[in-house]
Design a protein around this motif. Sequence first.
Motif, PDB file in Angstrom:
ATOM      1  N   UNK A  34       0.822  -1.215   0.000  1.00  0.00           N
ATOM      2  CA  UNK A  34       0.000   0.000   0.000  1.00  0.00           C
ATOM      3  C   UNK A  34       0.853   1.261   0.000  1.00  0.00           C
ATOM      4  N   UNK A  35       0.207   2.373  -0.330  1.00  0.00           N
ATOM      5  CA  UNK A  35       0.866   3.664  -0.221  1.00  0.00           C
ATOM      6  C   UNK A  35       0.579   4.230   1.173  1.00  0.00           C
ATOM      7  N   UNK A  36       0.591   5.547   1.299  1.00  0.00           N
ATOM      8  CA  UNK A  36       0.388   6.172   2.609  1.00  0.00           C
ATOM      9  C   UNK A  36      -1.063   6.132   3.062  1.00  0.00           C
ATOM     10  N   UNK A  37      -1.966   5.584   2.204  1.00  0.00           N
ATOM     11  CA  UNK A  37      -3.381   5.563   2.533  1.00  0.00           C
ATOM     12  C   UNK A  37      -3.927   4.132   2.454  1.00  0.00           C
ATOM     13  N   UNK A  38      -3.422   3.234   3.285  1.00  0.00           N
ATOM     14  CA  UNK A  38      -3.843   1.833   3.186  1.00  0.00           C
ATOM     15  C   UNK A  38      -5.324   1.625   3.475  1.00  0.00           C
ATOM     16  N   UNK A  39      -5.923   2.495   4.296  1.00  0.00           N
ATOM     17  CA  UNK A  39      -7.330   2.320   4.660  1.00  0.00           C
ATOM     18  C   UNK A  39      -8.271   2.511   3.473  1.00  0.00           C
ATOM     19  N   UNK A  40      -7.769   3.083   2.373  1.00  0.00           N
ATOM     20  CA  UNK A  40      -8.613   3.286   1.189  1.00  0.00           C
ATOM     21  C   UNK A  40      -8.843   1.983   0.415  1.00  0.00           C
ATOM     22  N   UNK A  52     -18.940 -13.726  -3.066  1.00  0.00           N
ATOM     23  CA  UNK A  52     -17.610 -13.406  -2.548  1.00  0.00           C
ATOM     24  C   UNK A  52     -17.083 -14.610  -1.783  1.00  0.00           C
ATOM     25  N   UNK A  53     -15.935 -15.120  -2.217  1.00  0.00           N
ATOM     26  CA  UNK A  53     -15.362 -16.285  -1.549  1.00  0.00           C
ATOM     27  C   UNK A  53     -14.066 -15.948  -0.824  1.00  0.00           C
ATOM     28  N   UNK A  54     -13.537 -14.754  -1.035  1.00  0.00           N
ATOM     29  CA  UNK A  54     -12.366 -14.296  -0.294  1.00  0.00           C
ATOM     30  C   UNK A  54     -12.330 -12.779  -0.382  1.00  0.00           C
ATOM     31  N   UNK A  55     -11.796 -12.158   0.656  1.00  0.00           N
ATOM     32  CA  UNK A  55     -11.718 -10.692   0.662  1.00  0.00           C
ATOM     33  C   UNK A  55     -10.624 -10.261   1.617  1.00  0.00           C
ATOM     34  N   UNK A  56     -10.254  -9.014   1.506  1.00  0.00           N
ATOM     35  CA  UNK A  56      -9.236  -8.446   2.380  1.00  0.00           C
ATOM     36  C   UNK A  56      -9.219  -6.944   2.253  1.00  0.00           C
ATOM     37  N   UNK A  76     -10.243  -2.381  -5.022  1.00  0.00           N
ATOM     38  CA  UNK A  76     -10.990  -1.121  -5.008  1.00  0.00           C
ATOM     39  C   UNK A  76     -10.288  -0.088  -4.141  1.00  0.00           C
ATOM     40  N   UNK A  77     -10.448   1.177  -4.537  1.00  0.00           N
ATOM     41  CA  UNK A  77      -9.930   2.303  -3.770  1.00  0.00           C
ATOM     42  C   UNK A  77     -11.070   3.305  -3.586  1.00  0.00           C
ATOM     43  N   UNK A  78     -11.427   3.610  -2.348  1.00  0.00           N
ATOM     44  CA  UNK A  78     -12.619   4.418  -2.094  1.00  0.00           C
ATOM     45  C   UNK A  78     -12.453   5.859  -2.536  1.00  0.00           C
ATOM     46  N   UNK A  79     -11.221   6.350  -2.595  1.00  0.00           N
ATOM     47  CA  UNK A  79     -10.990   7.728  -3.010  1.00  0.00           C
ATOM     48  C   UNK A  79     -10.927   7.845  -4.524  1.00  0.00           C
ATOM     49  N   UNK A  80     -10.460   6.783  -5.181  1.00  0.00           N
ATOM     50  CA  UNK A  80     -10.443   6.789  -6.637  1.00  0.00           C
ATOM     51  C   UNK A  80      -9.114   7.135  -7.259  1.00  0.00           C
ATOM     52  N   UNK A  81      -8.013   7.012  -6.497  1.00  0.00           N
ATOM     53  CA  UNK A  81      -6.694   7.298  -7.078  1.00  0.00           C
ATOM     54  C   UNK A  81      -5.765   6.086  -7.037  1.00  0.00           C
ATOM     55  N   UNK A  82      -6.319   4.913  -6.714  1.00  0.00           N
ATOM     56  CA  UNK A  82      -5.501   3.717  -6.737  1.00  0.00           C
ATOM     57  C   UNK A  82      -4.390   3.742  -5.695  1.00  0.00           C
ATOM     58  N   UNK A  83      -3.255   3.157  -6.033  1.00  0.00           N
ATOM     59  CA  UNK A  83      -2.106   3.072  -5.130  1.00  0.00           C
ATOM     60  C   UNK A  83      -0.970   3.888  -5.734  1.00  0.00           C
ATOM     61  N   UNK A  84      -0.466   4.856  -4.970  1.00  0.00           N
ATOM     62  CA  UNK A  84       0.643   5.659  -5.465  1.00  0.00           C
ATOM     63  C   UNK A  84       1.903   4.803  -5.576  1.00  0.00           C
ATOM     64  N   UNK A  85       2.635   4.880  -6.721  1.00  0.00           N
ATOM     65  CA  UNK A  85       3.908   4.173  -6.830  1.00  0.00           C
ATOM     66  C   UNK A  85       4.866   4.674  -5.746  1.00  0.00           C
ATOM     67  N   UNK A  86       5.804   3.837  -5.275  1.00  0.00           N
ATOM     68  CA  UNK A  86       6.148   2.513  -5.815  1.00  0.00           C
ATOM     69  C   UNK A  86       5.254   1.383  -5.308  1.00  0.00           C
ATOM     70  N   UNK A  87       4.194   1.705  -4.582  1.00  0.00           N
ATOM     71  CA  UNK A  87       3.271   0.673  -4.144  1.00  0.00           C
ATOM     72  C   UNK A  87       2.504   0.099  -5.319  1.00  0.00           C
ATOM     73  N   UNK A  88       1.722  -0.951  -5.048  1.00  0.00           N
ATOM     74  CA  UNK A  88       0.936  -1.555  -6.102  1.00  0.00           C
ATOM     75  C   UNK A  88       0.380  -2.892  -5.651  1.00  0.00           C
ATOM     76  N   UNK A 640      -1.683  18.038  -1.878  1.00  0.00           N
ATOM     77  CA  UNK A 640      -2.046  16.626  -1.921  1.00  0.00           C
ATOM     78  C   UNK A 640      -2.500  16.138  -0.553  1.00  0.00           C
ATOM     79  N   UNK A 641      -3.475  15.272  -0.561  1.00  0.00           N
ATOM     80  CA  UNK A 641      -4.017  14.736   0.679  1.00  0.00           C
ATOM     81  C   UNK A 641      -2.938  13.998   1.463  1.00  0.00           C
ATOM     82  N   UNK A 642      -3.122  13.933   2.765  1.00  0.00           N
ATOM     83  CA  UNK A 642      -2.130  13.287   3.627  1.00  0.00           C
ATOM     84  C   UNK A 642      -2.818  12.839   4.907  1.00  0.00           C
ATOM     85  N   UNK A 643      -2.291  11.788   5.496  1.00  0.00           N
ATOM     86  CA  UNK A 643      -2.810  11.346   6.788  1.00  0.00           C
ATOM     87  C   UNK A 643      -2.342  12.227   7.931  1.00  0.00           C
ATOM     88  N   UNK A 644      -1.391  13.091   7.652  1.00  0.00           N
ATOM     89  CA  UNK A 644      -0.825  13.971   8.667  1.00  0.00           C
ATOM     90  C   UNK A 644      -1.174  15.423   8.378  1.00  0.00           C
TER      91      UNK A 644
END
Length: 779
Positions: A34-40, A52-56, A76-88, A640-644
Amino acid sequence: MKKLLLLFLFVLVCKSSIAVCPPGFTEVIVQIIPDAFPADLSWNITDDNGNIIASGLFTGDTLCVPDSTCLLFTIMDVVGDGIYPPGGYWLYVNGTLIAQGNTFGSIAEHSFNCPVGSDCSHPLPLAYGFYMAVYDNTWYSFTPDSTGIYSLNTCNVSGCDTKIWIYENCPLNVNESPVGTYAYNDNSSCGLEANINVVLIAGQQYLIRIGDNQDNCTNPEFFLFGYVGPVTGCMNSTACNYNPLATVDNGSCIFYPNPLCSGPDLELDSLAFISSLALSTEFANTCDVNEGCVTGYGTRYVITFTSKINNIGTLDYYIGNPASNPGMFNQSNCHGHAHYEGYGDYRLIDMNGNPVPVGHKNGFCVMDLCGFGQYNCGDMGISVGCYDAYGAGTQCQWIDVTEVPDGDYRLAAVINSMHRPDALGHSEINYLNNALQVCIHIQRSVTTGIPSFTLLPSCTPFVDCMGVPGGVALFDCNGVCNGPALFGDVQQDAVINTTDLATYIYMLTLNSSVAGPCNDLNGDNTLTVYDAALAGWCLYSGINQAQGGTHNHCQFPRNILNPNDTASLNISAVNFSNNYIDIAIKSTRADIKAYQFEVSGITIQNVVSLANVTTFPVDIDFNPSSNSIFALSVVDSSIQRSNNSQALCRIYFSAITDSVICISNIVDIVNRNGERVNTQVNGGCFSSIPVGTVEVTPRGNITIQPNPVTNDVFIHLGAFKNLPEYLIMSDVTGRIVKKINIRSLDWFKVDLGDLKEGLYVISAQNKNGTISTVRFVKL
């Protein structure tokens, strides 16, 4: 941990990090960084029935799944910007990487373990001949060896309601609509069965989906596939009937002034429109709001209808594609495909001729749907005698009446509302049939508040503000028919540019700036930074009105609060030695483009931005009368949005006017989509004068670093005629919290880790009492 998935899911305990799935099962590894926003993030795996047979969430897993089950992995990403690189994310099946990605937007899907032909990732090869489509949706792959017309035909062989979809790539979401297709056909000349003649380009792989409408077919669908021949037509580009798709000239060229050169003629089908009118509900997502399909979030009440556009002229209406005609398309949208600008325009007009905000429609793909046509999403247009259609179930095929007041209105649909010529310069021969209207009465239930509508029995024909039937003249923001004024053009130079944005900021510093119809872009009769931000939204993500653009990004008034986004402000630092306070912002879901807030307890002298000047170069200023600070970047940028919390601005003050210094009000904080967000103030006040503290004329200097302080503070005494005996530290109530004996004139360190957050005073004391004071903030 591994999971063994049968009809239900149970845990398979593994003794090794290497997967060992039992016979008949496949190993699946879901790896997520994940990037800095794993909860998304969240993901699931579903079977071909949608179970649904598996989820996380933001962590992956290792699974064992049955070999015989076709499965779909969805992230899925609730905000709609996916995962910022280098995450994925990475998806492995039996040790082989089959999919990966990062900035995928809101959703990405990948199927695996599926029988050949059951999904777009595993299509069956297609050659000429007669076929039986064995699945509910059967997929085929075909790469033509020559450019020409190819025929797909279910007529008289399936006996049920069939459909044909052709794609250039696997669609993100598979559904009944033509959205995302290269070509599509539902009902052809043979009734409910489908038939399509389509131009395919040599060397290009096409994915062909054969299916039915809403599971209408109980038996497998049968179809014929074959080559019809090359595209024939006039190949002389100076002829009025030039066919840009033709590879064989058939000698049909005609030239002006031949009467057959008159042109295309688009006509709205009134029967299809009126018979399909219905009230429906839609739950609006970010894309719907951003594209202007609706005028707010949540459950929306919309009037849906079908728009069928016939070409009854003598020439094709040719559009082409975004690559060859970029000026005719808008590609700055969240649907992931080009929009043909100005194709469909749906309007609600009150009985005084004033437009009512109800959403906006563009043509995402203009294609032949009659079965024998030649145009598709790869090369758009409508052939003579053919038609294009947007069914009532198509996304954004509606007007939003959620906030429309009760009363009588004209509902008008206009095709090619800007009266643009096609890509070959051919203008329509008749614009009077480009518009149709009905008169409706909107009324809400007294008990539920849900709107309903009824058709009124008589309705005069649709005319524009100049009295032209089916015309395109509109009132400008000053109420002048076809006038020159533009919303947001505060410089009045017939274009929206960065000068207008800077002027908005300057206007907010003046007490004499008055909200008017052309500068009050959200229609609340008040000028704020939100109006300036909307002008910037039009400039950077829309099509300028002065250039004839019709995209909703420049249609006002617009006043949208995004209930999903929240931003907070707090006073992060107070420095009484240098007379400033620092403000911080926290926004975890939204990038911020503009803000305006008010402070109390001080007289503002100046304000500077603390945001990163590279990523958010900003015009910032203040109004001394209202103590209001406002900021907007005149270039396309955002915080840019941030958790901090992030540093926002520094406010210098010339005087303290109250016992507390506060963020007294947040006027507006605007996200990157031109929407206001929910706001809150965290830790908004600091005491400016601690109780029991008496201001004295200093007889020496007390210097403390840093200020504010978190744990250790360094103190230095200077310019004292007589060295103080000790230092007293007091809180805002005047209570002594620490006494410090002075051992040296050099810098010395004091541990303040035991102090609570707040404002404190250090007083230098000798036998004559207090001889100097200094304030500091403990964070």
